[in-house]
Design an enzyme around this catalytic site. Sequence first.
Site, PDB file in Angstrom:
ATOM      1  N   ASP A  16     -32.934  24.259   0.755  1.00  0.00           N
ATOM      2  CA  ASP A  16     -31.689  23.485   0.672  1.00  0.00           C
ATOM      3  C   ASP A  16     -31.361  23.268  -0.795  1.00  0.00           C
ATOM      4  OD1 ASP A  16     -29.494  22.061   1.372  1.00  0.00           O
ATOM      5  OD2 ASP A  16     -30.561  20.263   2.013  1.00  0.00           O
ATOM      6  N   GLU A  95     -19.983  27.564   2.211  1.00  0.00           N
ATOM      7  CA  GLU A  95     -19.219  26.537   2.906  1.00  0.00           C
ATOM      8  C   GLU A  95     -17.707  26.715   2.805  1.00  0.00           C
ATOM      9  OE1 GLU A  95     -18.943  21.841   2.018  1.00  0.00           O
ATOM     10  OE2 GLU A  95     -20.940  22.589   2.545  1.00  0.00           O
ATOM     11  N   LYS A 131     -20.364  28.504   6.589  1.00  0.00           N
ATOM     12  CA  LYS A 131     -20.729  27.145   7.004  1.00  0.00           C
ATOM     13  C   LYS A 131     -19.464  26.338   7.290  1.00  0.00           C
ATOM     14  CE  LYS A 131     -24.032  25.020   4.731  1.00  0.00           C
ATOM     15  NZ  LYS A 131     -24.725  24.160   3.724  1.00  0.00           N
ATOM     16  N   THR A 155     -22.523  22.879  10.597  1.00  0.00           N
ATOM     17  CA  THR A 155     -23.232  21.782   9.956  1.00  0.00           C
ATOM     18  C   THR A 155     -22.658  20.433  10.382  1.00  0.00           C
ATOM     19  OG1 THR A 155     -24.017  20.986   7.805  1.00  0.00           O
ATOM     20  CG2 THR A 155     -21.764  21.824   7.898  1.00  0.00           C
ATOM     21  N   PHE A 177     -28.645  17.253  11.860  1.00  0.00           N
ATOM     22  CA  PHE A 177     -29.152  16.480  10.742  1.00  0.00           C
ATOM     23  C   PHE A 177     -30.215  15.484  11.203  1.00  0.00           C
ATOM     24  CE2 PHE A 177     -25.898  16.750   7.071  1.00  0.00           C
ATOM     25  CZ  PHE A 177     -25.814  18.121   7.225  1.00  0.00           C
TER      26      PHE A 177
END
Length: 318
Positions: A16, A95, A131, A155, A177
């Site tokens: 990450d 993203e 993403k 996400t 998450f």
Amino acid sequence: MSQLDALRRHSLVVADTGDLDAIKRYQPQDATTNPSLILKAFELPGYHRLIDDVLARTADAGADLECAVSEAVDALSVSMGAQISAHIPGRVSTEVAARLSFDTEASIRKAHELIERYERLGVDRDRVLIKLASTWEGIRAAEVLEKEGIQCNLTLLFSEAQARACFDAGVYLISPFVGRVSDYYRQRDGRDFAPDEDPGVTFVRGVCELAHQGGYDTVVMGASFRSTGQVLALAGCPRLTISPDLLEQLAASEGDVDAAISTTPGNGQATPRLDEASYRWRHNLDAMAVDKLADGIRRFADDQSKLETLIAERLKQF
């Protein structure tokens, strides 16, 4: 054996981070870029030349400042992703801007633009994950993109409804998450949780079980960890995306790691497909998920705005 090496027997490890030094050190399967990580890249010596080259080319194009900033953001994201892809065997997630989270068509267009940029740099689409936020509109965009051969990482996933809608859409990978779920309940209840009873850990285990029981092909990747205890409590989750600090702690700690999640396939009976009304209602029933999805989109958008402001200031220097 380090806990990191032991963990790799049960789960694919994803970094990450966009820090090339960390990626080279811990050799993850996959990695990611996003506005938050690009902001940090401005402070990393390994990216200074790349950033200067991208901004110089953007400035030379002569577009007005607003267009130049938009161009620079996408160019930086893809250029960093291409550099990262040279150091990992798997994929780099890139993203779509958070401000497009409620616009299906705009998200699809942006995804096409990002893939075209990667391909111009010699990075095939099968090395990239687009993403998107796990809104209804983001999931619909992913469904279209997946059918085109552009695979996606959904996400900001906090509810079972989001997970089920992603399974229905045939999404390649979802990122439920952990830490942000735990944060919500820690603040609400005024207490800490042991890893095995941690609400974030319990949530991701439930998503994994739902995927296994339904026989879905979607990959589940636990994300947003606050501690190594949370990470180890999810050993056996197909993928885990872990920050460099936690990777370092795991690499420095010796010990075996047992699988905490069964990988035995279930009965293969998928749950009934959710329509839009059912998705919105079921998601709405989960106060934590509603709060954290909205907060997460705002946070991502804030980082995007900070990045755009920084780039605008830098472009004025050319």
